[in-house]
Scaffold this motif. Sequence first.
Motif, PDB file in Angstrom:
ATOM      1  N   THR A  66      -0.767  -5.222   2.697  1.00 34.11           N
ATOM      2  CA  THR A  66      -0.047  -4.017   3.111  1.00 34.11           C
ATOM      3  C   THR A  66       0.816  -3.474   1.973  1.00 34.11           C
ATOM      4  O   THR A  66       0.801  -2.275   1.676  1.00 34.11           O
ATOM      5  N   GLY A  67       1.554  -4.361   1.324  1.00 37.74           N
ATOM      6  CA  GLY A  67       2.388  -3.947   0.198  1.00 37.74           C
ATOM      7  C   GLY A  67       1.553  -3.437  -0.963  1.00 37.74           C
ATOM      8  O   GLY A  67       1.920  -2.463  -1.627  1.00 37.74           O
ATOM      9  N   ASN A  68       0.416  -4.091  -1.217  1.00 35.01           N
ATOM     10  CA  ASN A  68      -0.476  -3.637  -2.291  1.00 35.01           C
ATOM     11  C   ASN A  68      -1.020  -2.240  -2.004  1.00 35.01           C
ATOM     12  O   ASN A  68      -1.150  -1.409  -2.907  1.00 35.01           O
ATOM     13  N   LEU A  69      -1.338  -1.978  -0.730  1.00 32.57           N
ATOM     14  CA  LEU A  69      -1.851  -0.663  -0.346  1.00 32.57           C
ATOM     15  C   LEU A  69      -0.783   0.411  -0.541  1.00 32.57           C
ATOM     16  O   LEU A  69      -1.079   1.503  -1.051  1.00 32.57           O
ATOM     17  N   ARG A  70       0.452   0.089  -0.170  1.00 33.36           N
ATOM     18  CA  ARG A  70       1.542   1.048  -0.352  1.00 33.36           C
ATOM     19  C   ARG A  70       1.756   1.341  -1.836  1.00 33.36           C
ATOM     20  O   ARG A  70       1.825   2.503  -2.260  1.00 33.36           O
ATOM     21  N   SER A  71       1.848   0.274  -2.638  1.00 31.21           N
ATOM     22  CA  SER A  71       2.101   0.448  -4.071  1.00 31.21           C
ATOM     23  C   SER A  71       0.942   1.148  -4.767  1.00 31.21           C
ATOM     24  O   SER A  71       1.146   2.018  -5.620  1.00 31.21           O
ATOM     25  N   GLY A  72      -0.280   0.774  -4.394  1.00 33.45           N
ATOM     26  CA  GLY A  72      -1.452   1.390  -5.011  1.00 33.45           C
ATOM     27  C   GLY A  72      -1.537   2.877  -4.715  1.00 33.45           C
ATOM     28  O   GLY A  72      -1.873   3.687  -5.593  1.00 33.45           O
TER      29      GLY A  72
END
Length: 244
Positions: free
Chosen positions: A173-179
């Motif tokens: 989830t965090g990777n998707l937000r940052s990406g």
Amino acid sequence: MKEEKKEEQQIRKEQPGRRIKGQRIRDRLAIPVHETFRVAALLALVGGFLDAYTYLMRGGVFANAQTGNMVLLGLKIAEGNIEKAVYYLIPIAAFALGVFVTEVIKKYGAMREMGRLEHWIIAIEMILILIVGFVPQSVPDAAVNITISFVCSLQVNSFRTMKSLPYATTMCTGNLRSGTEKLFRFLINKEDKAGIQAAHYFGIIGIFIVGAILGALLCGIFGVYSVWICCLLLLIVFLTIRKA
């Protein structure tokens, strides 16, 4: 040039015995091996695999995504099924314990250098996952889920940055937000570096999904023993860090 000179001086200060030849080597020295994309990719593969493994083979629990377990915990409490609620509480507590243990190792352990810490965290992961593969399905799932949630928390709390970017290997989830944020900066703000960073984030997400697919396929073939594939992947990480 001034920034490169300053960076080189910092590397020389931190690693006085190392020779620095050219920009490429300076870049390599500036990024610890446990923060490289290849290590992050292998760990994301393990993360996706373990989530599929515990969901399919060990009672429908997510070893990595504790948010999902928290939702299921709340649902069981709402239903009045306290026994099942405790079942979902167990991996959450194990995950929290793993984070706590990692912090204790960082603060009081003899291996204070980060590279060495990650090296031994991977060794612990391999040993515990190897043991998990020997546990038959007749044993209560809680025993395995505690172990795998503990392993995942060690990993996510020890490998937190990739090329100086905050990321996670066991949840996305965090990777998707940052990406997505980096993609916006690349497309709208025309920041070239942000485009590369977005590619790294989405690459990790894609590899995590591949890990889940691989886990699902191999669970159908090898059953509980399929988790040993993660040991092989972690061994590659272990050797990569050790070689550095």
